[in-house]
Design an enzyme around this catalytic site. Structure first.
Site, PDB file in Angstrom:
ATOM      1  N   GLU A  69       1.071  -1.393  -0.131  1.00 58.37           N
ATOM      2  CA  GLU A  69      -0.662   0.178   0.215  1.00 58.37           C
ATOM      3  C   GLU A  69       1.019   1.305  -0.293  1.00 58.37           C
ATOM      4  O   GLU A  69       0.335   2.309  -1.092  1.00 58.37           O
ATOM      5  CB  GLU A  69      -0.847   0.111   1.303  1.00 58.37           C
ATOM      6  CG  GLU A  69      -1.207   0.990   1.583  1.00 58.37           C
ATOM      7  CD  GLU A  69      -2.386   1.729   2.642  1.00 58.37           C
ATOM      8  OE1 GLU A  69      -2.332   0.404   3.482  1.00 58.37           O
ATOM      9  OE2 GLU A  69      -1.988   2.706   3.298  1.00 58.37           O
ATOM     10  N   SER A 128      -8.422  -9.002   6.386  1.00 60.01           N
ATOM     11  CA  SER A 128      -8.294 -10.138   4.870  1.00 60.01           C
ATOM     12  C   SER A 128      -9.115 -11.348   5.388  1.00 60.01           C
ATOM     13  O   SER A 128      -8.935 -12.211   4.854  1.00 60.01           O
ATOM     14  CB  SER A 128      -7.153  -9.922   4.664  1.00 60.01           C
ATOM     15  OG  SER A 128      -6.392  -8.740   4.204  1.00 60.01           O
TER      16      SER A 128
END
Ligand code: F3S
Length: 758
Positions: A124, A260
């Site tokens: 990210e 996740s």
């Protein structure tokens, strides 16, 4: 055993969205993902079974295929390259990450030095950096920022999974270094909520199970947060990692999961835990039964198993994925803690509405306009004003962002104060209130000026300063304690020193300047000739005539013009003169007092050799002892007294040496002579037998008198032939002694004599 699943556990909105988009994309093969779609091996495996191939380089993708951009995002260059390679791009970047990318690119373009708090190796972070052409500095600790050389204009962002407290600390460090700091809280609220819920649950249970990929940063942080409470915490990826031994003797165990982790995986873990508990109970019952009756045990075991099943509760379902409001949150432009620019669109007495580019206008309540009490918002803001505001809440109950001008001002103020403090710079601030021990000033936050730092000298009435705008220096500051101490005295001292040095450089002897009498002493007056720089006006320089005390000429507070007589830079002394600025009474002296004229004057001093007579201010003449009377005078006080008004004849004037010779005798002599002339000769004759010459002329014929006259005649002769006063060398010597006695500081008697006569 009770098993409780924490609120906000599992898939976040961004991951849910990415998985859904990837699933849809797999309907058209081939489909690729550059790196793993999310940090969960099981989900990645499931997607792979559906046809999503994870690649490490775009060259591995066949043209015409589809590229699914992972939830962590990709640098803009990678997406461009994919498109160039003929790939269809499905951008599953989480909107929260997308916002950070967009901000980074925009702020870099605006010239800010963009700093991102995060893990430099995280995909990210790499994507955010890549979206701004690599012009983003990644820092993972406040220490790193302390070492960092920052530019004047800095913007601060955070990886979406960053710890908010750490982000705040980093912001505080930068506030003290950057001139302008734009703070954007890009931390994902889902992460914060998940952390908070896990922490709360961990405090209530005997053990915590954290589910998620070992490669998931947010899951690892989740486990850290739980462990920090002291409760045994186990990070697992799947139910297969569970160990029944972990729960031995425990009655309450908590479960949470990273962003996740899909819901089915959490459910699988909980189910497995319940099964384990059932098995444990079953085994316990079997042991118990075997200790009693073998055959009855089996029945009992079944019955007990039915009575005491493992209990599973869930505090709340993972809310984010299915939340109907998620779509509304998909494209936020602000977060709590952001400082953004806005424009006032409406003001009432109680609040101001500000357009910050959000879907609805933000509200600033009156109490959030300034740290000082505000009577009406209209006193502070007007429609059209542009300002910076701090985001308190993204939305209130009616969908409006809740804003604070006060906090945005304070954030900026601390930056300014810190810079001013470090560089020793001056700031300006109005005095707002008298408090115990000093005054309060408005420096964006509440600043305190101790009474001892209000002025260069002690000031009693501090109220007089309220409303004034002062230049101040920061003495000390502590942001955590909201404490700033400032000094006006330091500024005044510096100004005084600068002005003094300037004056010493520029002042020239003979220059006439304006001044104000500040203090009187017995020997003179101290006069302020600008910015508090004082010079000494000695009593001898106040007037042309003799001054007994400075208060006879000036008073404290008098505004006067003075002449600079001397500047001593080394000793920092300036000597001033007042009489030098006045008309010189010796101008036209010969016209005012021509030789032979008779005038009145006041006897001011008696000395051995005569008497000084003041004709007017600044003009004194000497009546030599020989000129006091028509007879021999041993001491002047035989003829005149100090303070007496006498008629004198001007017998000599020396403008250059400023000396006037006077005579009382010559005023009297003509009168006597006239008297003698008017007396009839018969009278003399008649009285002749009885009158002697001695009777008629007194002691004129005495030897002593004759000698005196001879001496005087010589002196007058000398006086008329040379530009000297009537005072002889002998007189000068005597005068010198007198002057020396009066002016012990003078070294030469000759100079003293000169002064005495002048
Ligand atoms: Fe996005 Fe937050 Fe999840 S940033 S991917 S919603 S943790």
């Amino acid at each position: 055993m009770q098993v409780t699943v924490a609120e906000h556990a599992g898939f976040c909105f961004g991951v849910q969205r990415a998985v859904k988009m990837a699933m849809e994309a797999t309907e058209n093969h081939p489909v690729y993902c550059l790196g793993q779609l999310i940090h969960n091996p099981q989900v990645v495996q499931e997607l792979a079974e559906k046809g999503l191939k994870v690649i490490d380089d775009l060259s591995e993708a066949a043209p015409g295929g589809t590229l699914v951009v992972r939830s962590h995002g990709l640098p803009a260059s990678a997406i461009e390259e994919a498109e160039k390679r003929g790939l269809q791009v499905v951008n599953a970047t989480c909107p929260f990450v997308g916002r950070a990318q967009k901000l980074a690119a925009q702020l870099v373009a605006e010239g800010y030095q963009v700093i991102l708090i995060g893990d430099p190796g995280h995909p990210e972070v790499r994507a955010i950096v890549g979206s701004a052409d690599g012009e983003v500095i990644v820092a993972n600790s406040p220490e790193m920022l302390r070492q960092l050389e920052v530019k004047p204009e800095v913007a601060l962002l955070a990886q979406t999974t960053q710890d908010f407290a750490q982000f705040q600390t980093c912001a505080a460090v930068l506030l003290s270094k950057a001139r302008e700091l734009r703070i954007y809280n890009t931390i994902c609220t889902a992460t914060e909520k998940r952390m908070a819920a896990a922490l709360e649950l961990a405090k209530k249970v005997q053990a915590m199970i954290v589910i998620g990929g070992k490669n998931s940063a947010n899951t690892r942080r989740l486990a850290q947060v739980c462990r920090a409470t002291g409760v045994p915490t186990y990070h697992i990826e799947t139910e297969d990692d569970l160990d029944p031994q972990w729960f031995s003797g425990f009655e309450h165990v908590g479960v949470t999961a990273g962003a996740s982790t899909p819901k089915w995986m959490i459910e699988g873990v909980v189910r497995k835990m319940m099964e384990m508990e059932e098995q444990k109970v079953q085994q316990a019952n079997e042991v118990e039964a075997s200790a009693q009756l073998q055959e009855e045990a089996a029945d009992k075991e079944v019955a007990q198993a039915g009575e005491a099943p493992a209990e599973a509760t869930q505090e709340a379902q993972p809310a984010e994925p299915e939340d109907a409001n998620m779509e509304a949150q998909a494209f936020p432009t602000i977060n709590p803690g952001d400082i953004v620019k806005g424009k006032v669109v409406q003001v009432t007495d109680d609040e101001a509405m500000v357009d910050i580019g959000y879907k609805s206008e933000g509200i600033i309540h009156k109490g959030e306009l300034a740290f000082r009490p505000v009577t009406s918002a209209k006193d502070v803001l007007s429609v059209g004003d542009e300002l910076e505001v701090y985001v308190e809440k993204v939305e209130d109950g009616e969908g409006n962002p809740v804003l604070s001008k006060r906090k945005a001002d304070a954030a900026r103020a601390w930056v300014v104060l810190e810079e001013a403090h470090q560089k020793g710079e001056t700031i300006e601030a109005p005095v707002i209130e008298r408090v115990k021990g000093g005054l309060l000033v408005d420096v964006g936050v509440r600043g305190f000026v101790p009474a001892s730092h209000v002025d260069r000298r002690f000031v009693d009435n501090l109220e007089q300063f309220i409303g004034q705008v002062w230049k101040l220096k920061v003495l000390e500051m502590d942001r955590d304690r909201n404490n700033v101490v400032l000094s006006r005295k330091v500024v005044l001292d510096e100004e005084f020193e600068a002005r003094k040095q300037e004056l010493y450089e520029t002042l020239k002897a003979g220059e006439i300047v304006d001044g104000e009498v500040k203090r009187l002493t017995d020997f003179g007056a101290f006069v302020d000739i600008g910015s508090g720089v004082e010079g000494l006006l000695h009593v001898s320089e106040m007037a042309f005539s003799r001054v007994d005390h400075p208060s006879d000429v000036v008073s404290e507070g008098d505004k006067i013009k003075v002449m600079i007589l001397g500047v001593d830079k080394e000793r920092e002394r300036i000597s001033l003169g007042l009489k030098q600025t006045l008309p010189d009474p010796w101008d036209n002296i010969t016209e005012k007092y021509p030789e032979g004229s008779v005038v009145e004057g006041e006897v001011t001093r008696l000395v051995d050799f005569g008497a000084f007579v003041k004709l007017e201010d600044g003009i004194e003449g000497l009546v030599h002892i020989s000129q006091l009377a028509n007879r021999n005078v041993a001491k002047p006080d035989e003829v005149v007294q100090s303070g007496e008004t006498v008629k004198v004849k001007v017998i000599s004037v020396d403008p250059e040496r400023r000396r006037i010779g006077l005579s009382i005798r010559e005023v009297e002599q003509p009168a006597k002579a006239a008297q003698a002339e008017s007396r009839p000769a018969a009278e003399y004759q008649q009285s002749a037998p009885e009158v002697t010459l001695g009777d008629l002329f007194g002691d004129l014929f005495t030897e002593q008198s004759a000698e005196a006259d001879n001496t005087e005649a010589k002196e007058v002769e000398a006086e008329s032939s040379e530009p000297e006063n009537a005072a002889s060398a002998e007189e000068e010597s005597t005068e010198a002694e007198t002057a020396a006695a009066e002016n012990p500081e003078e070294e030469g008697t000759e100079a003293a004599a000169e002064e005495a006569q002048e």
